[in-house]
Design a protein around this motif. Sequence first.
Motif, PDB file in Angstrom:
ATOM      1  N   ALA A   1      30.125 117.866  99.739  1.00 62.63           N
ATOM      2  CA  ALA A   1      30.322 117.319  98.387  1.00 62.63           C
ATOM      3  C   ALA A   1      29.741 118.247  97.325  1.00 62.63           C
ATOM      4  O   ALA A   1      30.311 118.418  96.248  1.00 62.63           O
ATOM      5  N   LYS A   2      28.592 118.873  97.611  1.00 58.42           N
ATOM      6  CA  LYS A   2      27.950 119.746  96.639  1.00 58.42           C
ATOM      7  C   LYS A   2      28.503 121.163  96.629  1.00 58.42           C
ATOM      8  O   LYS A   2      28.288 121.907  95.684  1.00 58.42           O
ATOM      9  N   GLY A   3      29.173 121.553  97.725  1.00 58.84           N
ATOM     10  CA  GLY A   3      29.565 122.948  97.864  1.00 58.84           C
ATOM     11  C   GLY A   3      28.315 123.795  98.085  1.00 58.84           C
ATOM     12  O   GLY A   3      28.199 124.914  97.598  1.00 58.84           O
ATOM     13  N   ARG A   4      27.362 123.213  98.809  1.00 54.82           N
ATOM     14  CA  ARG A   4      26.072 123.892  99.006  1.00 54.82           C
ATOM     15  C   ARG A   4      26.070 124.632 100.325  1.00 54.82           C
ATOM     16  O   ARG A   4      26.480 124.094 101.352  1.00 54.82           O
ATOM     17  N   PRO A   5      25.595 125.891 100.345  1.00 58.40           N
ATOM     18  CA  PRO A   5      25.528 126.620 101.619  1.00 58.40           C
ATOM     19  C   PRO A   5      24.572 125.918 102.579  1.00 58.40           C
ATOM     20  O   PRO A   5      23.563 125.365 102.152  1.00 58.40           O
TER      21      PRO A   5
ATOM     22  N   PRO B   1      19.525 116.057  98.103  1.00 57.54           N
ATOM     23  CA  PRO B   1      19.340 117.113  97.115  1.00 57.54           C
ATOM     24  C   PRO B   1      19.667 116.509  95.751  1.00 57.54           C
ATOM     25  O   PRO B   1      20.057 115.339  95.671  1.00 57.54           O
ATOM     26  N   SER B   2      19.503 117.276  94.691  1.00 59.70           N
ATOM     27  CA  SER B   2      19.953 116.800  93.381  1.00 59.70           C
ATOM     28  C   SER B   2      21.467 116.567  93.446  1.00 59.70           C
ATOM     29  O   SER B   2      22.188 117.286  94.136  1.00 59.70           O
ATOM     30  N   ALA B   3      21.933 115.529  92.713  1.00 58.75           N
ATOM     31  CA  ALA B   3      23.328 115.076  92.842  1.00 58.75           C
ATOM     32  C   ALA B   3      24.275 115.823  91.898  1.00 58.75           C
ATOM     33  O   ALA B   3      24.922 115.229  91.034  1.00 58.75           O
ATOM     34  N   ASN B   4      24.339 117.141  92.082  1.00 50.71           N
ATOM     35  CA  ASN B   4      25.222 117.980  91.271  1.00 50.71           C
ATOM     36  C   ASN B   4      25.883 118.999  92.176  1.00 50.71           C
ATOM     37  O   ASN B   4      25.386 119.250  93.277  1.00 50.71           O
ATOM     38  N   ARG B   5      26.989 119.618  91.693  1.00 53.11           N
ATOM     39  CA  ARG B   5      27.565 120.707  92.469  1.00 53.11           C
ATOM     40  C   ARG B   5      26.566 121.856  92.509  1.00 53.11           C
ATOM     41  O   ARG B   5      25.787 122.058  91.586  1.00 53.11           O
TER      42      ARG B   5
ATOM     43  N   LEU C   1      23.315 122.477  86.666  1.00 55.30           N
ATOM     44  CA  LEU C   1      22.189 121.739  86.132  1.00 55.30           C
ATOM     45  C   LEU C   1      22.038 120.411  86.877  1.00 55.30           C
ATOM     46  O   LEU C   1      23.032 119.733  87.144  1.00 55.30           O
ATOM     47  N   SER C   2      20.831 120.010  87.186  1.00 56.76           N
ATOM     48  CA  SER C   2      20.610 118.731  87.867  1.00 56.76           C
ATOM     49  C   SER C   2      20.909 117.561  86.933  1.00 56.76           C
ATOM     50  O   SER C   2      20.747 117.663  85.722  1.00 56.76           O
ATOM     51  N   PRO C   3      21.346 116.425  87.507  1.00 59.30           N
ATOM     52  CA  PRO C   3      21.683 115.249  86.707  1.00 59.30           C
ATOM     53  C   PRO C   3      20.462 114.382  86.401  1.00 59.30           C
ATOM     54  O   PRO C   3      19.660 114.113  87.284  1.00 59.30           O
TER      55      PRO C   3
ATOM     56  N   ARG D   1      20.566 132.087  91.738  1.00 58.60           N
ATOM     57  CA  ARG D   1      20.717 131.534  90.411  1.00 58.60           C
ATOM     58  C   ARG D   1      20.930 130.034  90.569  1.00 58.60           C
ATOM     59  O   ARG D   1      21.576 129.580  91.490  1.00 58.60           O
ATOM     60  N   HIS D   2      20.382 129.267  89.681  1.00 55.82           N
ATOM     61  CA  HIS D   2      20.264 127.843  89.920  1.00 55.82           C
ATOM     62  C   HIS D   2      20.093 127.131  88.603  1.00 55.82           C
ATOM     63  O   HIS D   2      19.719 127.728  87.628  1.00 55.82           O
ATOM     64  N   TYR D   3      20.270 125.848  88.596  1.00 62.63           N
ATOM     65  CA  TYR D   3      19.905 125.013  87.458  1.00 62.63           C
ATOM     66  C   TYR D   3      20.553 125.468  86.155  1.00 62.63           C
ATOM     67  O   TYR D   3      19.918 125.464  85.103  1.00 62.63           O
ATOM     68  N   SER D   4      21.804 125.918  86.217  1.00 64.00           N
ATOM     69  CA  SER D   4      22.396 126.531  85.037  1.00 64.00           C
ATOM     70  C   SER D   4      23.454 125.686  84.363  1.00 64.00           C
ATOM     71  O   SER D   4      24.322 125.129  85.027  1.00 64.00           O
TER      72      SER D   4
HETATM   73 MG    MG Z   1      19.268 121.084  93.232  1.00 58.12          MG
END
Ligand code: MG
Length: 311
Positions: free
Chosen positions: A45-49, A132-136, A140-142, A220-223
Amino acid sequence: MDHEQIEKGANLIRRGRLVAFPTETVYGLGANALDSAAVALIFAAKGRPRTVPLIVHVDSIEMARGLSAEWPEAAEKLAKRYWPGPLTLVLPKQARIPDIVTAGIGTVGLRMPAHPVALDLIRSAGLPIAAPSANRFGELSPTTAAHVRESLGEKVDLILDGGPTEVGIESTVLSLVGAGPVLLRPGMISQREIERLVGPVGLAGDPGAGSHPSPGMHTRHYSPSTRLVLVAPGCVPESGRGAYLGFAGELSHPVAKAVWMPMNAAMYASVLYETLHRLDREGLDWIAVATPPDAPDWMGIRDRLRRAASR
Ligand code: MG
Ligand code: TXA
């Protein structure tokens, strides 16, 4: 929120589905931490590695002890003082936690969140919840249910709306795996506060801190999608339309929008992501953020802004 909604969420968790829920820091995307198929849905769902480990949320110290292979004195002291709260403790894991949760490393990040909805959800499900935080991935985290809906929409089976989150940035992550504690991700529980309780805290990457794998902290993160630049107070880019986020004072050039932020770190963190989410929808060329003070309570905020500005 009525308990019926939470029961519905707890049932979905038990059935291996995804439920987004509020914590005091940011919204989490939760699944049963003991079910590897359910946890695989989070990554999809997140597209997270699969190389970035998830935090496991518990409702008590007792549940945390049942998931960690060791519970050192420092863990007991910190959990007693800061749980429920925005502090994640990394400890050796028990075999019952599937490898997918921890990206195959032998440790697990554990945290007892301070939001009543999160605690009630874990209690009702009777299970630890990986979230994890509920974002792609990379976004940016929700900090509101609406942010979750915009980022993940139909990919979540249920979003529990507990209103805007209070702390506003992600938890402090502290490793207790080596000889001494090591800060892997700064947050609103500061290094100084932790040191008062358990003595010197190393920083990840410090010589002498030993090897503390911190997967996911180097990307890169939280953008926001709008280009974010960190600037000296008042110094905004000359060209393009943009917004300035800072403290009262003179600006070097006129801007489309100026947002005056609180001078208090806790209050600043509490509104930061909501402000960035809002500005991100305005089709600006840049968001210029005045670099916050180089002081202990601002370390977590400075860390997130630095990551958001790197591309
Ligand atoms: Mg996160
Ligand atoms: O406040 C928070 O921590 C939020 C709420 C939902 O609890 N969660 C959150 O999760 O920010 P996430 O997945 O976006 O970030 C978790 C980070 C990972 O990127 C990784 O750096 C670190 O925590 N982490 C988790 N488990 C770890 C482990 N076993 N070893 C080292 N780092 C770990």
